[in-house]
Scaffold this motif. Structure first.
Motif, PDB file in Angstrom:
ATOM      1  N   ALA A 331       0.833  -1.204   0.000  1.00  0.00           N
ATOM      2  CA  ALA A 331       0.000   0.000   0.000  1.00  0.00           C
ATOM      3  C   ALA A 331       0.867   1.253   0.000  1.00  0.00           C
ATOM      4  N   THR A 332       1.995   1.205   0.716  1.00  0.00           N
ATOM      5  CA  THR A 332       2.913   2.343   0.715  1.00  0.00           C
ATOM      6  C   THR A 332       3.412   2.626  -0.696  1.00  0.00           C
ATOM      7  N   SER A 333       3.749   1.581  -1.443  1.00  0.00           N
ATOM      8  CA  SER A 333       4.208   1.750  -2.823  1.00  0.00           C
ATOM      9  C   SER A 333       3.129   2.414  -3.676  1.00  0.00           C
ATOM     10  N   LEU A 334       1.873   2.020  -3.459  1.00  0.00           N
ATOM     11  CA  LEU A 334       0.771   2.625  -4.218  1.00  0.00           C
ATOM     12  C   LEU A 334       0.580   4.084  -3.828  1.00  0.00           C
ATOM     13  N   GLN A 335       0.845   4.427  -2.569  1.00  0.00           N
ATOM     14  CA  GLN A 335       0.805   5.826  -2.153  1.00  0.00           C
ATOM     15  C   GLN A 335       1.918   6.622  -2.839  1.00  0.00           C
ATOM     16  N   VAL A 336       3.093   5.992  -2.986  1.00  0.00           N
ATOM     17  CA  VAL A 336       4.189   6.647  -3.718  1.00  0.00           C
ATOM     18  C   VAL A 336       3.768   6.913  -5.156  1.00  0.00           C
ATOM     19  N   LEU A 337       3.219   5.896  -5.800  1.00  0.00           N
ATOM     20  CA  LEU A 337       2.778   6.028  -7.188  1.00  0.00           C
ATOM     21  C   LEU A 337       1.701   7.098  -7.330  1.00  0.00           C
ATOM     22  N   ASN A 338       0.841   7.210  -6.328  1.00  0.00           N
ATOM     23  CA  ASN A 338      -0.278   8.164  -6.378  1.00  0.00           C
ATOM     24  C   ASN A 338       0.174   9.615  -6.235  1.00  0.00           C
ATOM     25  N   LEU A 339       1.463   9.826  -5.910  1.00  0.00           N
ATOM     26  CA  LEU A 339       1.984  11.186  -5.822  1.00  0.00           C
ATOM     27  C   LEU A 339       2.149  11.838  -7.197  1.00  0.00           C
ATOM     28  N   ILE A 340       2.072  11.044  -8.256  1.00  0.00           N
ATOM     29  CA  ILE A 340       2.183  11.600  -9.611  1.00  0.00           C
ATOM     30  C   ILE A 340       0.930  12.420  -9.923  1.00  0.00           C
ATOM     31  N   PRO A 341       1.082  13.693 -10.243  1.00  0.00           N
ATOM     32  CA  PRO A 341      -0.095  14.517 -10.559  1.00  0.00           C
ATOM     33  C   PRO A 341      -0.851  13.962 -11.770  1.00  0.00           C
ATOM     34  N   ARG A 342      -2.175  13.903 -11.658  1.00  0.00           N
ATOM     35  CA  ARG A 342      -3.037  13.440 -12.751  1.00  0.00           C
ATOM     36  C   ARG A 342      -2.603  12.062 -13.267  1.00  0.00           C
ATOM     37  N   LEU A 343      -2.262  11.176 -12.344  1.00  0.00           N
ATOM     38  CA  LEU A 343      -1.766   9.844 -12.697  1.00  0.00           C
ATOM     39  C   LEU A 343      -2.728   9.105 -13.615  1.00  0.00           C
ATOM     40  N   PHE A 344      -4.025   9.168 -13.323  1.00  0.00           N
ATOM     41  CA  PHE A 344      -4.993   8.347 -14.050  1.00  0.00           C
ATOM     42  C   PHE A 344      -5.191   8.801 -15.496  1.00  0.00           C
ATOM     43  N   ASP A 405      -7.865   5.498  -3.711  1.00  0.00           N
ATOM     44  CA  ASP A 405      -9.021   5.187  -4.545  1.00  0.00           C
ATOM     45  C   ASP A 405      -8.624   5.192  -6.022  1.00  0.00           C
ATOM     46  N   GLY A 406      -9.050   4.158  -6.736  1.00  0.00           N
ATOM     47  CA  GLY A 406      -8.858   4.101  -8.185  1.00  0.00           C
ATOM     48  C   GLY A 406      -7.513   3.557  -8.638  1.00  0.00           C
ATOM     49  N   ILE A 407      -6.558   3.354  -7.701  1.00  0.00           N
ATOM     50  CA  ILE A 407      -5.204   2.982  -8.110  1.00  0.00           C
ATOM     51  C   ILE A 407      -5.158   1.557  -8.656  1.00  0.00           C
ATOM     52  N   THR A 408      -5.918   0.631  -8.065  1.00  0.00           N
ATOM     53  CA  THR A 408      -5.897  -0.750  -8.570  1.00  0.00           C
ATOM     54  C   THR A 408      -6.582  -0.832  -9.933  1.00  0.00           C
ATOM     55  N   ASP A 409      -7.642  -0.048 -10.132  1.00  0.00           N
ATOM     56  CA  ASP A 409      -8.298  -0.018 -11.449  1.00  0.00           C
ATOM     57  C   ASP A 409      -7.339   0.518 -12.506  1.00  0.00           C
ATOM     58  N   PHE A 410      -6.512   1.482 -12.136  1.00  0.00           N
ATOM     59  CA  PHE A 410      -5.521   2.029 -13.061  1.00  0.00           C
ATOM     60  C   PHE A 410      -4.524   0.945 -13.483  1.00  0.00           C
ATOM     61  N   LEU A 411      -4.057   0.161 -12.514  1.00  0.00           N
ATOM     62  CA  LEU A 411      -3.080  -0.882 -12.831  1.00  0.00           C
ATOM     63  C   LEU A 411      -3.690  -2.016 -13.638  1.00  0.00           C
ATOM     64  N   LEU A 412      -4.989  -2.261 -13.448  1.00  0.00           N
ATOM     65  CA  LEU A 412      -5.638  -3.407 -14.080  1.00  0.00           C
ATOM     66  C   LEU A 412      -6.437  -3.038 -15.323  1.00  0.00           C
ATOM     67  N   GLN A 413      -6.229  -1.819 -15.846  1.00  0.00           N
ATOM     68  CA  GLN A 413      -7.044  -1.389 -16.986  1.00  0.00           C
ATOM     69  C   GLN A 413      -6.826  -2.265 -18.223  1.00  0.00           C
ATOM     70  N   ASN A 414      -5.646  -2.913 -18.322  1.00  0.00           N
ATOM     71  CA  ASN A 414      -5.383  -3.791 -19.468  1.00  0.00           C
ATOM     72  C   ASN A 414      -5.565  -5.269 -19.126  1.00  0.00           C
ATOM     73  N   SER A 415      -5.905  -5.551 -17.883  1.00  0.00           N
ATOM     74  CA  SER A 415      -6.140  -6.940 -17.456  1.00  0.00           C
ATOM     75  C   SER A 415      -7.260  -6.957 -16.413  1.00  0.00           C
ATOM     76  N   PRO A 416      -8.471  -6.576 -16.804  1.00  0.00           N
ATOM     77  CA  PRO A 416      -9.578  -6.423 -15.846  1.00  0.00           C
ATOM     78  C   PRO A 416      -9.995  -7.719 -15.171  1.00  0.00           C
ATOM     79  N   SER A 417      -9.627  -8.872 -15.722  1.00  0.00           N
ATOM     80  CA  SER A 417     -10.039 -10.139 -15.121  1.00  0.00           C
ATOM     81  C   SER A 417      -9.017 -10.675 -14.119  1.00  0.00           C
ATOM     82  N   ALA A 418      -7.933  -9.951 -13.894  1.00  0.00           N
ATOM     83  CA  ALA A 418      -6.910 -10.409 -12.945  1.00  0.00           C
ATOM     84  C   ALA A 418      -7.482 -10.468 -11.533  1.00  0.00           C
TER      85      ALA A 418
END
Length: 435
Positions: A331-344, A405-418
């Protein structure tokens, strides 16, 4: 067991010991086993305890002298003097006609005399050691050269500290054979070039500088033609900006990096690489000229300041790892990734083959929580609201939720069935499972 000086020496075999009925039963059962089985069991004990079994009976009097594995840890002794004397005595009395499979020597933060270090290394190498562990306060120059030209060594753990006040760190890969060179020092430690270790299958290096080669980059690992597992900890490059990890046999690559100004590129030319694990702050650019076989990635990252580079490097890694089928990330890693402005809004072309995403809910450390607090305060104008936010982050009730919120959907946008699995790791120590 007493910590007196007499107890740390070899006890006299004539010493009587009283056993209760349960102890006598266990001793009788053990004594019926063949010597080779008893010695195998004793090999898992620290040598101080193994030696003291000589007082149990006549059968056990000299059994310890045939141990195939010796484990010497300073933490089991009251003083450094007692410890080194015990080590010297054991090496003198052990049956020298027998090969030594394993020697694990850890003297903590006490400074070791060069002559003692030389004797330990030469004894191990001359007895065809396969697993050698050295955790010493010394310098790389004091390590006997025989260590780097062993034809039997498959597992070398060389941990060197040149500062008495630096705590020793323990890295263990019990199912692997490996080389670990860990040097903690304020000085630059250049990785030695003249290594002849043909049996080596796994390698760990800590706080080394890799020198530039004829091709303009540092390429220190191509000399190991059986290398299966590689771990680098706090390493950097010298007179170049690129570390080339070139190995046709490498399967697992693990990296520790907690430096905040250690920028360099890592070029992976590893056609057999299957697993990559990272722990620390991402400040390196990773390029994969041949990593199509990479299938499993494990990331435990953090950041201690609102620096723009770690989040973008982390994103670039995930983009580079196009063919992985499983991703474990904290979760900490995802918080790091979420620091990118307008990531989604970023175009994210990777992870199309992902089958499983494991999110480990870890405890976000205080320093990084304060970084997240500072980021959130950028959009707050009310002093009262800012004070409430600071208090919430300080007490650990923020950030909420732990997974943005939304970070896992961002990672799985190309593999929604994972498959997505959330694992609560807040009640146990968290570390990459490959370490």
């Amino acid at each position: 067991m007493s910590n007196s000086e007499d107890d740390t020496m070899i006890p006299p075999a004539t010493k009587k010991v009283k056993l209760n009925n349960s102890d006598e039963l266990i001793l009788d059962m053990l004594s019926e086993l063949p010597d080779c089985v008893i010695l195998h069991i004793l090999s898992f004990l620290n040598t101080k305890d193994a030696v003291q079994t000589c007082i149990l009976s006549v059968r056990w009097k000299d059994l310890w002298k045939h141990l195939p594995a010796l484990i010497f840890h300073k933490s089991n002794f009251r003083t450094h003097k007692i410890f080194t004397k015990f080590v010297s005595t054991v090496l003198s009395l052990r049956d020298s006609s027998l090969a030594l499979h394993t020697l694990d020597f850890n003297q903590g933060n006490s400074r070791l005399e060069p002559r003692v270090l030389k004797r330990i290394v030469n004894y191990a190498i001359s007895h065809n050691v396969q697993h050698l562990g050295l955790s010493v306060t010394s310098s790389i120059a004091q390590i006997p050269l025989t260590l780097f030209s062993s034809h039997t060594l498959t597992h070398l753990n060389l941990f060197i500290s040149t500062h008495d006040d630096i705590a020793q760190m323990s890295l263990n890969l019990p199912s692997l054979t490996y080389l670990k060179l860990s040097v903690y020092s304020g000085h630059e430690n250049v990785f030695p070039k003249s290594l002849i270790l043909p049996a080596l299958t796994s390698l760990q290096l800590g706080n080394f500088a890799f020198c530039v080669g004829d091709n303009g980059c540092a390429e220190p690992f191509s000399i190991f033609d059986r290398l299966n597992s590689l771990l680098i900890c706090g390493c950097t490059v010298k007179d170049t900006t690129t570390l080339c990890i070139s190995s046709a046999t490498l399967v697992t690559f693990t990296m520790y990096s907690h430096s905040y100004d250690n920028f360099y590129k890592i070029d992976l030319c590893t056609p057999s690489l299957s697993t990559f694990a990272f722990c620390g702050t991402p400040y390196q650019e990773i390029r994969g000229s041949n990593i199509s076989s990479l299938k499993h990635v494990d990331i435990h990252s953090d950041a201690l300041s609102n620096d723009r580079w770690p989040p973008f490097f982390l994103l670039s890694w995930l983009i580079e790892f196009t063919n992985i089928i499983s991703l474990t990330i904290t979760a900490t890693s995802l918080q790091v990734l979420n620091l990118i402005p307008r990531l989604f809004k970023y175009n994210f072309p990777s992870l199309g083959k992902l089958k499983s995403l494991n999110v480990e809910i870890d405890e976000i450390q205080y320093g990084f929580r304060m970084t997240l607090c500072d980021v959130k305060l950028l959009s707050v104008k009310s002093k009262k609201k800012a004070a409430r936010i600071r208090k919430a982050f300080s007490l650990g009730s923020e950030p909420s939720p732990a997974v943005p919120d939304g970070i896992t959907d961002f990672l799985l946008q190309n593999s929604p069935s994972a498959e997505v699995v959330f694992i609560d790791c807040t009640k146990k120590p968290l570390r990459p499972r490959y370490l």
